[in-house]
Design a protein around this motif. Structure first.
Motif, PDB file in Angstrom:
ATOM      1  N   VAL A 103      54.682   2.651  19.195  1.00 47.62           N
ATOM      2  CA  VAL A 103      54.050   1.336  19.115  1.00 47.62           C
ATOM      3  C   VAL A 103      54.090   0.718  20.507  1.00 47.62           C
ATOM      4  O   VAL A 103      55.166   0.493  21.061  1.00 47.62           O
ATOM      5  N   SER A 104      52.924   0.456  21.066  1.00 44.84           N
ATOM      6  CA  SER A 104      52.854  -0.247  22.343  1.00 44.84           C
ATOM      7  C   SER A 104      53.242  -1.689  22.063  1.00 44.84           C
ATOM      8  O   SER A 104      52.511  -2.429  21.406  1.00 44.84           O
ATOM      9  N   SER A 105      54.421  -2.075  22.545  1.00 41.88           N
ATOM     10  CA  SER A 105      55.054  -3.306  22.074  1.00 41.88           C
ATOM     11  C   SER A 105      55.255  -4.334  23.168  1.00 41.88           C
ATOM     12  O   SER A 105      55.659  -3.998  24.285  1.00 41.88           O
ATOM     13  N   ASP A 106      55.031  -5.591  22.811  1.00 37.65           N
ATOM     14  CA  ASP A 106      55.496  -6.693  23.631  1.00 37.65           C
ATOM     15  C   ASP A 106      57.018  -6.556  23.709  1.00 37.65           C
ATOM     16  O   ASP A 106      57.645  -6.151  22.721  1.00 37.65           O
ATOM     17  N   PRO A 107      57.636  -6.889  24.858  1.00 36.78           N
ATOM     18  CA  PRO A 107      59.092  -6.723  24.966  1.00 36.78           C
ATOM     19  C   PRO A 107      59.893  -7.435  23.879  1.00 36.78           C
ATOM     20  O   PRO A 107      60.992  -6.987  23.533  1.00 36.78           O
ATOM     21  N   ALA A 108      59.369  -8.506  23.316  1.00 36.23           N
ATOM     22  CA  ALA A 108      60.104  -9.244  22.279  1.00 36.23           C
ATOM     23  C   ALA A 108      59.853  -8.699  20.875  1.00 36.23           C
ATOM     24  O   ALA A 108      60.527  -9.103  19.931  1.00 36.23           O
ATOM     25  N   PHE A 109      58.914  -7.757  20.722  1.00 36.15           N
ATOM     26  CA  PHE A 109      58.562  -7.243  19.399  1.00 36.15           C
ATOM     27  C   PHE A 109      59.555  -6.171  18.973  1.00 36.15           C
ATOM     28  O   PHE A 109      59.795  -5.206  19.709  1.00 36.15           O
ATOM     29  N   THR A 110      60.114  -6.306  17.770  1.00 34.26           N
ATOM     30  CA  THR A 110      61.096  -5.332  17.261  1.00 34.26           C
ATOM     31  C   THR A 110      60.714  -4.781  15.890  1.00 34.26           C
ATOM     32  O   THR A 110      61.548  -4.190  15.215  1.00 34.26           O
ATOM     33  N   GLY A 111      59.471  -4.942  15.494  1.00 38.48           N
ATOM     34  CA  GLY A 111      59.037  -4.517  14.168  1.00 38.48           C
ATOM     35  C   GLY A 111      58.358  -3.166  14.132  1.00 38.48           C
ATOM     36  O   GLY A 111      57.521  -2.924  13.255  1.00 38.48           O
ATOM     37  N   GLN A 112      58.728  -2.260  15.027  1.00 34.32           N
ATOM     38  CA  GLN A 112      58.087  -0.947  15.070  1.00 34.32           C
ATOM     39  C   GLN A 112      58.156  -0.208  13.733  1.00 34.32           C
ATOM     40  O   GLN A 112      57.146   0.374  13.315  1.00 34.32           O
ATOM     41  N   PRO A 113      59.299  -0.216  13.014  1.00 35.88           N
ATOM     42  CA  PRO A 113      59.319   0.499  11.726  1.00 35.88           C
ATOM     43  C   PRO A 113      58.275  -0.013  10.735  1.00 35.88           C
ATOM     44  O   PRO A 113      57.648   0.778  10.028  1.00 35.88           O
ATOM     45  N   GLY A 114      58.060  -1.307  10.697  1.00 35.25           N
ATOM     46  CA  GLY A 114      57.061  -1.861   9.790  1.00 35.25           C
ATOM     47  C   GLY A 114      55.654  -1.424  10.144  1.00 35.25           C
ATOM     48  O   GLY A 114      54.821  -1.191   9.260  1.00 35.25           O
ATOM     49  N   VAL A 115      55.372  -1.304  11.435  1.00 37.70           N
ATOM     50  CA  VAL A 115      54.055  -0.839  11.868  1.00 37.70           C
ATOM     51  C   VAL A 115      53.844   0.611  11.443  1.00 37.70           C
ATOM     52  O   VAL A 115      52.822   0.960  10.843  1.00 37.70           O
ATOM     53  N   ILE A 116      54.823   1.461  11.708  1.00 43.06           N
ATOM     54  CA  ILE A 116      54.670   2.882  11.407  1.00 43.06           C
ATOM     55  C   ILE A 116      54.724   3.137   9.906  1.00 43.06           C
ATOM     56  O   ILE A 116      54.270   4.187   9.429  1.00 43.06           O
ATOM     57  N   ASN A 117      55.201   2.163   9.126  1.00 42.98           N
ATOM     58  CA  ASN A 117      55.092   2.279   7.670  1.00 42.98           C
ATOM     59  C   ASN A 117      53.649   2.495   7.244  1.00 42.98           C
ATOM     60  O   ASN A 117      53.398   3.081   6.184  1.00 42.98           O
ATOM     61  N   GLY A 118      52.689   2.046   8.032  1.00 50.98           N
ATOM     62  CA  GLY A 118      51.283   2.280   7.699  1.00 50.98           C
ATOM     63  C   GLY A 118      50.997   3.764   7.536  1.00 50.98           C
ATOM     64  O   GLY A 118      50.338   4.184   6.580  1.00 50.98           O
TER      65      GLY A 118
END
Length: 158
Positions: A103-118
């Motif tokens: 997940v190409s993430s903003d430094p403050a974003f920590t929701g990668q698992p929720g994204v990959i749940n897709g």
């Protein structure tokens, strides 16, 4: 639908309103999928739709996490197309072994698992128990072509 589904897996995708695309041409020196023994390893798949990235940018800064989750599902469909290109019939898949999502993430974003749940949820919907897999969801600074997500998978087949 111009291409009639030829396998139970493709019919299930059609029930979900999805169709396997053409395999995306590699953007560098690699192949989309490779067979080793009874496993297929895919290269990282971007969420191309008809050859285009529908969204670019970082999740949490310009790309909504819910939209990124949908893009991860698109990546999984693209990965299945890559698998089909080397084994011929998706009904040969006996298990999704591993999913790795970036997940190409903003430094403050920590929701990668929720994204990959897709991707994970889509694979579960298509394969049932055989779609349950080991997984990594990794935040990164940037992905190819400024894609918000990239997914690769390993599938076992007979």
């Amino acid at each position: 639908m111009e291409n009639q589904p030829t396998s139970a897996v493709e019919r299930r995708l059609a029930e979900l309103g999805l169709e396997l695309p053409e395999v995306a041409a590699p953007v560098a020196a690699y192949v989309p999928a490779l067979v080793s023994g009874n496993l297929v390893h895919t290269s990282g798949q971007l969420p191309f739709i008809k050859g285009e990235l529908p969204v670019t940018g970082k999740v949490g800064a310009g790309v909504d996490p819910a939209a990124a989750k949908e893009l991860a599902a698109t990546c999984a469909v693209n990965a299945l197309a890559a698998v089909k290109s080397v084994i011929g019939d998706l009904d040969r898949i006996t298990r999704i072994v591993k999913v790795v999502g970036f997940v190409s993430s903003d430094p403050a974003f920590t929701g990668q698992p929720g994204v990959i749940n897709g991707a994970s949820e889509l694979l579960g919907s298509v394969f049932g128990e055989a779609g349950a897999h080991a997984r990594s969801a990794v935040g990164v600074a940037v992905l190819p072509l400024d894609s918000p997500v990239e997914v690769e998978l390993v599938a076992e087949f007979s």
